[in-house]
Motif scaffolding. Structure first.
Motif, PDB file in Angstrom:
ATOM      1  N   ALA A  36      -9.198 -29.620  -0.126  1.00  0.00           N
ATOM      2  CA  ALA A  36      -9.876 -30.438  -1.139  1.00  0.00           C
ATOM      3  C   ALA A  36     -10.578 -29.566  -2.184  1.00  0.00           C
ATOM      4  O   ALA A  36     -10.798 -29.995  -3.307  1.00  0.00           O
ATOM      5  CB  ALA A  36     -10.864 -31.388  -0.469  1.00  0.00           C
ATOM      6  N   SER A  37     -10.905 -28.313  -1.808  1.00  0.00           N
ATOM      7  CA  SER A  37     -11.606 -27.432  -2.762  1.00  0.00           C
ATOM      8  C   SER A  37     -10.640 -26.516  -3.514  1.00  0.00           C
ATOM      9  O   SER A  37     -11.063 -25.713  -4.335  1.00  0.00           O
ATOM     10  CB  SER A  37     -12.654 -26.593  -2.022  1.00  0.00           C
ATOM     11  OG  SER A  37     -11.998 -25.643  -1.191  1.00  0.00           O
ATOM     12  N   TRP A  38      -9.349 -26.621  -3.240  1.00  0.00           N
ATOM     13  CA  TRP A  38      -8.375 -25.760  -3.917  1.00  0.00           C
ATOM     14  C   TRP A  38      -8.016 -26.319  -5.286  1.00  0.00           C
ATOM     15  O   TRP A  38      -8.248 -27.507  -5.553  1.00  0.00           O
ATOM     16  CB  TRP A  38      -7.088 -25.653  -3.076  1.00  0.00           C
ATOM     17  CG  TRP A  38      -7.276 -25.060  -1.711  1.00  0.00           C
ATOM     18  CD1 TRP A  38      -8.393 -24.435  -1.218  1.00  0.00           C
ATOM     19  CD2 TRP A  38      -6.298 -25.042  -0.654  1.00  0.00           C
ATOM     20  NE1 TRP A  38      -8.175 -24.044   0.084  1.00  0.00           N
ATOM     21  CE2 TRP A  38      -6.900 -24.396   0.448  1.00  0.00           C
ATOM     22  CE3 TRP A  38      -4.980 -25.510  -0.534  1.00  0.00           C
ATOM     23  CZ2 TRP A  38      -6.224 -24.199   1.655  1.00  0.00           C
ATOM     24  CZ3 TRP A  38      -4.313 -25.313   0.661  1.00  0.00           C
ATOM     25  CH2 TRP A  38      -4.922 -24.668   1.741  1.00  0.00           C
ATOM     26  N   PRO A  39      -7.400 -25.471  -6.148  1.00  0.00           N
ATOM     27  CA  PRO A  39      -6.941 -25.984  -7.438  1.00  0.00           C
ATOM     28  C   PRO A  39      -5.973 -27.155  -7.222  1.00  0.00           C
ATOM     29  O   PRO A  39      -5.225 -27.178  -6.239  1.00  0.00           O
ATOM     30  CB  PRO A  39      -6.205 -24.794  -8.057  1.00  0.00           C
ATOM     31  CG  PRO A  39      -6.701 -23.593  -7.349  1.00  0.00           C
ATOM     32  CD  PRO A  39      -7.100 -24.034  -5.972  1.00  0.00           C
ATOM     33  N   SER A  40      -5.978 -28.097  -8.160  1.00  0.00           N
ATOM     34  CA  SER A  40      -5.296 -29.372  -7.902  1.00  0.00           C
ATOM     35  C   SER A  40      -3.775 -29.260  -7.881  1.00  0.00           C
ATOM     36  O   SER A  40      -3.100 -30.186  -7.430  1.00  0.00           O
ATOM     37  CB  SER A  40      -5.728 -30.412  -8.933  1.00  0.00           C
ATOM     38  OG  SER A  40      -5.403 -29.934 -10.219  1.00  0.00           O
ATOM     39  N   HIS A  41      -3.196 -28.129  -8.315  1.00  0.00           N
ATOM     40  CA  HIS A  41      -1.734 -28.014  -8.274  1.00  0.00           C
ATOM     41  C   HIS A  41      -1.242 -27.451  -6.935  1.00  0.00           C
ATOM     42  O   HIS A  41      -0.042 -27.313  -6.731  1.00  0.00           O
ATOM     43  CB  HIS A  41      -1.226 -27.142  -9.422  1.00  0.00           C
ATOM     44  CG  HIS A  41      -1.724 -25.721  -9.360  1.00  0.00           C
ATOM     45  ND1 HIS A  41      -2.985 -25.358  -9.769  1.00  0.00           N
ATOM     46  CD2 HIS A  41      -1.136 -24.585  -8.902  1.00  0.00           C
ATOM     47  CE1 HIS A  41      -3.142 -24.060  -9.582  1.00  0.00           C
ATOM     48  NE2 HIS A  41      -2.034 -23.563  -9.046  1.00  0.00           N
ATOM     49  N   ARG A  60      -0.761 -27.763  -2.916  1.00  0.00           N
ATOM     50  CA  ARG A  60      -0.738 -28.723  -1.819  1.00  0.00           C
ATOM     51  C   ARG A  60      -0.959 -28.027  -0.481  1.00  0.00           C
ATOM     52  O   ARG A  60      -0.821 -26.809  -0.371  1.00  0.00           O
ATOM     53  CB  ARG A  60       0.611 -29.446  -1.769  1.00  0.00           C
ATOM     54  CG  ARG A  60       0.887 -30.313  -2.982  1.00  0.00           C
ATOM     55  CD  ARG A  60       2.245 -31.000  -2.786  1.00  0.00           C
ATOM     56  NE  ARG A  60       2.406 -32.132  -3.680  1.00  0.00           N
ATOM     57  CZ  ARG A  60       3.217 -32.140  -4.734  1.00  0.00           C
ATOM     58  NH1 ARG A  60       3.945 -31.088  -5.030  1.00  0.00           N
ATOM     59  NH2 ARG A  60       3.293 -33.209  -5.505  1.00  0.00           N
ATOM     60  N   LEU A  99      -9.455 -35.382  -0.171  1.00  0.00           N
ATOM     61  CA  LEU A  99      -8.180 -34.823  -0.646  1.00  0.00           C
ATOM     62  C   LEU A  99      -7.275 -35.962  -1.140  1.00  0.00           C
ATOM     63  O   LEU A  99      -6.999 -36.896  -0.383  1.00  0.00           O
ATOM     64  CB  LEU A  99      -7.475 -34.048   0.474  1.00  0.00           C
ATOM     65  CG  LEU A  99      -6.175 -33.349   0.032  1.00  0.00           C
ATOM     66  CD1 LEU A  99      -6.493 -32.099  -0.799  1.00  0.00           C
ATOM     67  CD2 LEU A  99      -5.287 -32.984   1.224  1.00  0.00           C
ATOM     68  N   PRO A 100      -6.790 -35.866  -2.402  1.00  0.00           N
ATOM     69  CA  PRO A 100      -5.863 -36.904  -2.869  1.00  0.00           C
ATOM     70  C   PRO A 100      -4.567 -36.868  -2.046  1.00  0.00           C
ATOM     71  O   PRO A 100      -4.080 -35.787  -1.696  1.00  0.00           O
ATOM     72  CB  PRO A 100      -5.571 -36.499  -4.322  1.00  0.00           C
ATOM     73  CG  PRO A 100      -6.687 -35.568  -4.710  1.00  0.00           C
ATOM     74  CD  PRO A 100      -7.107 -34.875  -3.439  1.00  0.00           C
ATOM     75  N   ARG A 136      -1.669 -34.493  -2.654  1.00  0.00           N
ATOM     76  CA  ARG A 136      -1.752 -33.056  -2.356  1.00  0.00           C
ATOM     77  C   ARG A 136      -1.512 -32.747  -0.884  1.00  0.00           C
ATOM     78  O   ARG A 136      -1.655 -31.606  -0.449  1.00  0.00           O
ATOM     79  CB  ARG A 136      -3.090 -32.510  -2.836  1.00  0.00           C
ATOM     80  CG  ARG A 136      -3.110 -32.469  -4.381  1.00  0.00           C
ATOM     81  CD  ARG A 136      -4.404 -31.969  -4.917  1.00  0.00           C
ATOM     82  NE  ARG A 136      -4.806 -30.747  -4.251  1.00  0.00           N
ATOM     83  CZ  ARG A 136      -6.068 -30.348  -4.161  1.00  0.00           C
ATOM     84  NH1 ARG A 136      -7.025 -31.073  -4.675  1.00  0.00           N
ATOM     85  NH2 ARG A 136      -6.359 -29.219  -3.559  1.00  0.00           N
ATOM     86  N   ALA A 151     -10.935 -22.180  -7.579  1.00  0.00           N
ATOM     87  CA  ALA A 151     -10.719 -23.346  -8.454  1.00  0.00           C
ATOM     88  C   ALA A 151     -11.035 -22.957  -9.891  1.00  0.00           C
ATOM     89  O   ALA A 151     -11.947 -22.181 -10.154  1.00  0.00           O
ATOM     90  CB  ALA A 151     -11.591 -24.502  -8.005  1.00  0.00           C
TER      91      ALA A 151
END
Ligand code: C2E
Ligand code: CA
Ligand code: CA
Ligand code: CA
Length: 273
Positions: free
Chosen positions: A102-107, A109, A137-138, A141, A271
């Motif tokens: 959840a804390s990683w860059p959004s691109h 997975r 987490l979306p 991802r 991030a």
């Protein structure tokens, strides 16, 4: 004698062979580790052959036994499957991986392995939705890696659950493709997002024309069906070059990185501010 510990149903006797007694003892310790949060998670990057960039990390469970040190996941997962520990162990790995990702860059997975048994206990889809909500987490991802063994029992119900998960935006990956009882028919029944080519084919591909041909066929099938292909266990530049040549879309293996704690990938995972 009962081998101690909680609700364990493990009994051993002098007649049991050494391996069975060993598993029995490990079962007790594994139960304790799961109860006390003693299972940790390492991450192995998966890179795109198109860009060379990391697109995801596979979450891999680790158990460091207090006396024996690291226990191979193949061993402790199979013990967990035999003694009913899989639902809880699986939920913990999922939650740890989702919280971290959840804390990683959004691109980027995160891919989590599912045991076939997780489809048989409780409401898997509800558990996953709950973990996503709790960790933030979306769904888009998260990737779930399932093996062919999954589909042996209760095919309709399994594909129903997979479809419900996919409808949420979760990607479904066919893991270890080509080993066990693979059926190409699964691709007709379910639109897997990616296929992972088992390490055993990759490790032989440059010596065995059969392995090479199988990999070529799977990549070709992936292209025709709009599925990405992830080659596992890439250890040499020669294997990488051959896989790129064949049009494989993603690579994973020691050549790129061994599985490591997320903190070791800070350079990739910082991030964007
Ligand atoms: P898998 O899902 O096929 O995971 C890939 C395995 O290949 C990992 O082994 C990884 O460390 C190893 N690997 C990756 N690149 C290379 C390479 O270049 N060379 C070699 N020799 N090995 C490589 P690991 O971590 O020991 O896990 C073994 C298996 O245990 C996994 O195979 C998976 O089936 C199972 N497993 C691990 N974590 C979980 C989990 O959280 N849940 C479930 N259900 N199964 C898990
Ligand atoms: Ca896997
Ligand atoms: Ca695999
Ligand atoms: Ca494997």
């Amino acid at each position: 004698a009962k081998a101690g510990g909680g609700s364990s149903a493990c009994f051993y006797s002098p007649e049991m062979d050494k391996a069975a007694r060993d598993r029995c003892v490990l079962e007790v310790d594994l139960r304790r580790a799961v109860e006390q949060g003693g299972i940790s998670v390492l991450y192995q990057p998966v890179v795109s052959t198109a860009t060379g960039l990391t697109t995801s990390f596979e979450a891999l469970a680790r158990w460091i036994h207090p006396q024996r040190g690291p226990i191979p996941p193949d061993l402790f997962i199979s013990i967990a499957e035999e003694c009913g520990l899989v639902p809880e162990l699986g939920r913990q790995v999922l939650e740890t991986a989702c919280r971290e990702a959840a804390s990683w860059p959004s691109h980027i997975r995160v891919a989590v392995n599912l045991s076939p048994l997780q489809f048989e206990s409780g409401d898997l889809a509800a558990t996953i939705v709950e973990v996503l909500a709790r960790t933030g987490l979306p769904a888009t991802r998260l990737q779930l890696e399932v093996t062919e063994g999954l589909v042996i029992r209760n095919v309709d119900r399994v594909f129903e659950i997979l479809q419900a998960l996919r409808d949420l935006g979760i990607q479904i990956l066919m893991d270890d493709f080509g080993v066990g009882y693979s059926s190409l028919g699964y691709f007709e029944r379910f639109p897997f997002d990616k296929v992972k080519i088992d390490r055993s084919f990759v490790s032989r591909m440059l010596e065995s024309p059969v392995s090479y041909a199988i990999i070529e066929a799977v990549i070709g099938l992936g292209k025709r069906l709009g599925m990405g292909t992830v080659a596992e266990g890439v250890e040499t530049a020669e294997q990488m070059n051959a896989l790129v040549q064949l049009g494989c879309t993603h690579l994973q293996g020691y050549l790129i990185s061994r599985p490591r704690p997320a903190a070791d990938f800070e350079h990739i995972l910082r991030a964007v501010p």
